[in-house]
Design an enzyme around this catalytic site. Sequence first.
Site, PDB file in Angstrom:
ATOM      1  NE  ARG A  41      -4.188  -1.762   1.810  1.00  0.00           N
ATOM      2  CZ  ARG A  41      -5.016  -2.344   2.804  1.00  0.00           C
ATOM      3  NH1 ARG A  41      -4.778  -2.239   3.989  1.00  0.00           N
ATOM      4  NH2 ARG A  41      -5.919  -3.020   2.291  1.00  0.00           N
ATOM      5  CE  LYS A  77     -21.855 -17.120   5.327  1.00  0.00           C
ATOM      6  NZ  LYS A  77     -21.943 -16.333   6.314  1.00  0.00           N
ATOM      7  N   GLY A  86     -11.300  -8.550  -1.665  1.00  0.00           N
ATOM      8  CA  GLY A  86     -11.004  -9.500  -0.645  1.00  0.00           C
ATOM      9  C   GLY A  86     -10.125 -10.585  -1.292  1.00  0.00           C
ATOM     10  N   GLY A 105     -13.770  -3.683   0.224  1.00  0.00           N
ATOM     11  CA  GLY A 105     -15.065  -3.165   0.245  1.00  0.00           C
ATOM     12  C   GLY A 105     -15.545  -2.158  -0.693  1.00  0.00           C
TER      13      GLY A 105
HETATM   14  P1  AMP Z   1     -15.603 -14.302   0.125  1.00  0.00           P
HETATM   15  O1  AMP Z   1     -14.880 -13.524   1.043  1.00  0.00           O
HETATM   16  O2  AMP Z   1     -16.875 -14.394  -0.159  1.00  0.00           O
HETATM   17  O3  AMP Z   1     -14.857 -14.037  -1.430  1.00  0.00           O
HETATM   18  O4  AMP Z   1     -15.067 -15.817   0.274  1.00  0.00           O
HETATM   19  C1  AMP Z   1     -13.684 -16.183   0.276  1.00  0.00           C
HETATM   20  C2  AMP Z   1     -13.673 -17.583   0.991  1.00  0.00           C
HETATM   21  O5  AMP Z   1     -14.382 -18.486   0.472  1.00  0.00           O
HETATM   22  C3  AMP Z   1     -12.403 -18.233   1.061  1.00  0.00           C
HETATM   23  O6  AMP Z   1     -11.835 -17.944   2.521  1.00  0.00           O
HETATM   24  C4  AMP Z   1     -12.745 -19.772   0.788  1.00  0.00           C
HETATM   25  O7  AMP Z   1     -12.203 -20.458   1.759  1.00  0.00           O
HETATM   26  C5  AMP Z   1     -13.791 -19.755   0.748  1.00  0.00           C
HETATM   27  N1  AMP Z   1     -14.586 -20.809   0.029  1.00  0.00           N
HETATM   28  C6  AMP Z   1     -14.305 -20.845  -1.378  1.00  0.00           C
HETATM   29  N2  AMP Z   1     -15.095 -22.229  -1.908  1.00  0.00           N
HETATM   30  C7  AMP Z   1     -15.450 -22.753  -0.956  1.00  0.00           C
HETATM   31  C8  AMP Z   1     -16.156 -23.896  -0.487  1.00  0.00           C
HETATM   32  N3  AMP Z   1     -16.332 -24.767  -1.799  1.00  0.00           N
HETATM   33  N4  AMP Z   1     -16.345 -24.400   0.649  1.00  0.00           N
HETATM   34  C9  AMP Z   1     -16.043 -23.654   1.777  1.00  0.00           C
HETATM   35  N5  AMP Z   1     -15.626 -22.374   1.397  1.00  0.00           N
HETATM   36  C10 AMP Z   1     -15.073 -21.910   0.127  1.00  0.00           C
END
Ligand code: AMP
Length: 395
Positions: free
Chosen positions: A35, A197, A353, A376
Amino acid sequence: MKTIQDINFEGKKALIRVDFNVPLDENFNVTDATRIQAAKPTIIKILEDGGAAVLMSHLGRPKGVEDQFSLKHIVDTVSEIIGVSVKFVSNCVGAEAEAAAASLQPGEVLLLENLRFHDEEKKGDVAFAEQLSKLGDVYVNDAFGTAHRAHASTTIVAQFFPESKCFGALLAQEIVSLKKILEEGEKPVLAILGGAKVSSKITVIENILDKVDHLIIGGGMSFTFIKAQGGKIGQSICEDDKQELALDILKQAKAKGVQVHIPVDVIAADDFSNDANTQVCDINNIPDGWEGVDAGPKSRELFDKVVNQSKTILWNGPLGVFEMDAFSKGTIALGNSIANATKNGTFSLVGGGDSVAAVKQFGFADKVSYVSTGGGAMLESLEGKTLPGIEAILK
Ligand code: AMP
């Protein structure tokens, strides 16, 4: 869009909002200076013009004044990177800060103490912003990471510089890169959304459907879509209350002519650990007691084709639990596909992220067109929101 290139800083003091929220180890050494490096072009342009730079940033989440969050810990690193011996003042407002700014000579750099030692910063307090505004002649915002916050230093302070405010080089680059995806993307445009999610990405998906030709839905998110369509997902991560929404998203995509690609096979594990037993399964047929943790070989091949047919790519979110070696292959394969497409002239933006962590960890950062510095802020931009820090400069 007014940027630092439109201003001659000779004899001027630039009050620059930078994002120096860097990680420190237990001895307060900076462990990742990305950064600080990212803010360098803006600072150097101002100094080379014959101006001086007053740098302001937050660090961490202090509750009042806490020594561990003092920006004094990073002065040496900033000096080294900028190539100038940086001065430091132990408050960001008040008589001491004003005196330090007033005595600053052309070519000099002053770093102010952590903005968040004052509650007024996050509250967007106008009087506090006015105090900050006394420290410079021109306000420069170069902090994309906080541009989605209407804080005193990121947004409110701009009103005290009606004629003399602009974007720094980094923030300008973020805006231009996002525009290349959301407004001016050469077709076919592809968005890849992965991660854990659906719920955290709904607004992004809905906004992006109007901008893209192809959408890859991968990672943990995909299981909500599969279950909603009647697939058997075993113990895979799923948001049951979002199944209807998933079906609605697919319907919207169809109506808008967006081709949606969901993994066809997965690496399934019998435990959420690196040394779990694994097997390749059809994504619609994951046995009970097993959970999908990564994209399978057929999915990687499918995604490779889609990626290499696209001229503009946005990537947000990993395809699997990439933090564990055993489940990182799908994310690495996707990174390779995107690197290859980029080499052949595709514009690729990675942001928001965990995908940024993944591209850095696997060495793809310099093989894609642009890696965003805002988590974010990036997600809110993709949701179609105008960020307050950006609006305040444009106003
Ligand atoms: P996000 O912050 O929503 O982009 O989510 C990232 C996180 O999703 C990472 O920590 C990954 O380990 C998790 N992730 C990705 N694929 C899977 C999966 N099939 N099952 C559980 N967690 C997952």
